[in-house]
Write a protein that holds these residues in place. Sequence first.
Motif, mmCIF file in Angstrom:
data_model
loop_
_atom_site.group_PDB
_atom_site.id
_atom_site.type_symbol
_atom_site.label_atom_id
_atom_site.label_comp_id
_atom_site.label_asym_id
_atom_site.label_seq_id
_atom_site.Cartn_x
_atom_site.Cartn_y
_atom_site.Cartn_z
ATOM 1 N N HIS A 118 4.043 -3.328 0.113
ATOM 2 C CA HIS A 118 3.283 -3.491 1.346
ATOM 3 C C HIS A 118 3.848 -4.652 2.141
ATOM 4 O O HIS A 118 3.649 -5.809 1.800
ATOM 5 C CB HIS A 118 1.799 -3.736 1.039
ATOM 6 C CG HIS A 118 1.127 -2.531 0.489
ATOM 7 N ND1 HIS A 118 0.557 -1.566 1.267
ATOM 8 C CD2 HIS A 118 0.986 -2.114 -0.789
ATOM 9 C CE1 HIS A 118 0.055 -0.608 0.517
ATOM 10 N NE2 HIS A 118 0.314 -0.922 -0.732
ATOM 11 N N ARG A 132 -4.811 -1.359 8.744
ATOM 12 C CA ARG A 132 -5.400 -2.608 8.248
ATOM 13 C C ARG A 132 -5.820 -3.505 9.398
ATOM 14 O O ARG A 132 -6.850 -4.171 9.333
ATOM 15 C CB ARG A 132 -4.416 -3.333 7.332
ATOM 16 C CG ARG A 132 -4.904 -4.717 6.865
ATOM 17 C CD ARG A 132 -4.256 -5.147 5.582
ATOM 18 N NE ARG A 132 -4.633 -4.271 4.482
ATOM 19 C CZ ARG A 132 -5.796 -4.334 3.832
ATOM 20 N NH1 ARG A 132 -6.699 -5.235 4.185
ATOM 21 N NH2 ARG A 132 -6.062 -3.510 2.857
ATOM 22 N N GLY A 136 -9.360 -3.428 8.249
ATOM 23 C CA GLY A 136 -9.210 -4.216 7.034
ATOM 24 C C GLY A 136 -10.247 -5.304 6.879
ATOM 25 O O GLY A 136 -10.707 -5.591 5.767
ATOM 26 N N ARG A 161 -11.973 -3.394 4.307
ATOM 27 C CA ARG A 161 -11.286 -2.796 3.148
ATOM 28 C C ARG A 161 -10.279 -3.829 2.645
ATOM 29 O O ARG A 161 -9.125 -3.834 3.059
ATOM 30 C CB ARG A 161 -10.595 -1.498 3.530
ATOM 31 C CG ARG A 161 -11.566 -0.337 3.729
ATOM 32 C CD ARG A 161 -10.827 0.980 3.852
ATOM 33 N NE ARG A 161 -11.741 2.097 4.018
ATOM 34 C CZ ARG A 161 -11.956 3.035 3.102
ATOM 35 N NH1 ARG A 161 -11.334 2.982 1.935
ATOM 36 N NH2 ARG A 161 -12.798 4.025 3.344
ATOM 37 N N PRO A 191 -5.389 -3.181 -0.679
ATOM 38 C CA PRO A 191 -4.383 -2.310 -0.066
ATOM 39 C C PRO A 191 -4.738 -0.845 -0.321
ATOM 40 O O PRO A 191 -5.278 -0.501 -1.376
ATOM 41 C CB PRO A 191 -3.092 -2.698 -0.782
ATOM 42 C CG PRO A 191 -3.341 -4.081 -1.292
ATOM 43 C CD PRO A 191 -4.797 -4.132 -1.636
ATOM 44 N N ASP A 217 -1.631 1.244 4.365
ATOM 45 C CA ASP A 217 -2.565 0.591 5.272
ATOM 46 C C ASP A 217 -1.849 -0.233 6.328
ATOM 47 O O ASP A 217 -2.459 -0.668 7.301
ATOM 48 C CB ASP A 217 -3.555 -0.281 4.499
ATOM 49 C CG ASP A 217 -2.879 -1.355 3.645
ATOM 50 O OD1 ASP A 217 -1.624 -1.328 3.539
ATOM 51 O OD2 ASP A 217 -3.581 -2.198 3.083
ATOM 52 N N GLN A 218 -0.546 -0.481 6.166
ATOM 53 C CA GLN A 218 0.204 -1.267 7.137
ATOM 54 C C GLN A 218 0.972 -0.384 8.125
ATOM 55 O O GLN A 218 1.823 -0.870 8.870
ATOM 56 C CB GLN A 218 1.153 -2.213 6.414
ATOM 57 C CG GLN A 218 0.363 -3.251 5.610
ATOM 58 C CD GLN A 218 1.222 -4.373 5.085
ATOM 59 O OE1 GLN A 218 2.345 -4.563 5.541
ATOM 60 N NE2 GLN A 218 0.699 -5.133 4.144
#
Length: 455
Positions: free
Chosen positions: A254, A279, A283, A292, A295, A316-317
Amino acid sequence: MTSSAHQHPILDKPFVLDLFAGPGGLDVAAQSLGLPSLGIEWDKSACLTRYAAGLDTLHADVSAARRDSFESLPPEINVLAGGPPCQTYSVAGHGAGRQALEEVKKYIERLMAGESDHRIDEDLKSLPDPRTALVLEPLRYAIQATRSPNRGHRPYDVIVLEQVPAVEALWRHYAMVLQGMGLPDGTKYKVVVGTLATETYGVPQTRSRAVLIARREGLGKPSLPGPTHYSYEAKEWNRRNGTSAPDPAADQVHQPTLDDDVVAASKGDDEPDPWRSMRDAIGNPVGSHPGRPKPFLVRSNYGSSGNPGRRGVRTDQQPAATVTGRISRFVVFEHLDEKIVYEGPRFSMNEAGMLQTFPPDYPWSGTAQAQQVGNAVPPLFGAHLLSAALDLPKPDLEALRKPWQPATEEQRAKLRSSGCGAADACTDRCPPPEEQVPPPSTVRPRKGKKKASAE
């Protein structure tokens, strides 16, 4: 051509009419810019969301409102906006609209030539899917404005439309006739058309939209909004991260595409920011959203604007794949440690809305909420379109990241009384109950199928 600098607002008091308004994407955009708006929406549940959000709404079929109650619309409306239903044009649908493109272009020319509405309505009945004809409604509203005694026969000053990329050909035909033939009363517009990627405007999602911005002659030539963020390229991401197909069962590295400190130190004032990730959007805790913190990976079984390189599994990124009515099917995997993942909770409607850039805690109401979210115009993208159309400053992302304050019960009752005719129920003014629920997107439309509305 894109705009990058603020000039001077072209209208003193913009007032937006949002056709096919859905749950309020363009209205939220307008509100973030300090502009009044009125939305016309056919689906009861989308209207319930709008009332809960405090948005002025007319619960009506767009076509019927044009025929039967146009004179009741506020005469000070001077900006026409909207996104006609996309099901028959979308690559995810069965393609009735795409197959009828040339026929629809002929209807555009007939409307601009001043042919009678009755005759055109009769001929439109021959289309295999009646929703295909709804793409003509913005033009029909523009023409009707010039015939309205309540408006003093005054045309709209600005027109802003968006749709799936397949409709760009129709928007270009719109542009040709608006600039060349003009409306039947002689009004002409300067028009710009293009297909834009929403992630280049700060939307944490890859979604492509065909847009049209028109200004009445004398108000200057319009420009498309200048991008504020870099575009997302799947091949570039995979090259940087050493993977071509992320696997939820595999260890993932990540890392952002660009280091935030490096970006802050090197980016010029006019240089785009990095695209926003999932994110970035969901995030951290905000409002009732707990965030969240772990990850996560997201597996989508749905493509993105017909581009196979934008589907599959994302971290997520990365930006989300296109948020559609199937967002609840996206599977979310969370990391227990570096090598073990497990299936976590799927996106809530609040999170799905935030991926569309609706404010946190937007009051999604009624049924088919996932479809409401997926059909909506991303508010941040809509704000960029309106800003460019009206020569306003670029919208402030932070204005849409604050939790939404829902309407009070008294305010909801007042809005519904205005929109439906009663404080707590639909009335005879509203579409018939059997027409207030859109058909499932997976159902092949049949001849004679009732109209559907989507933003």
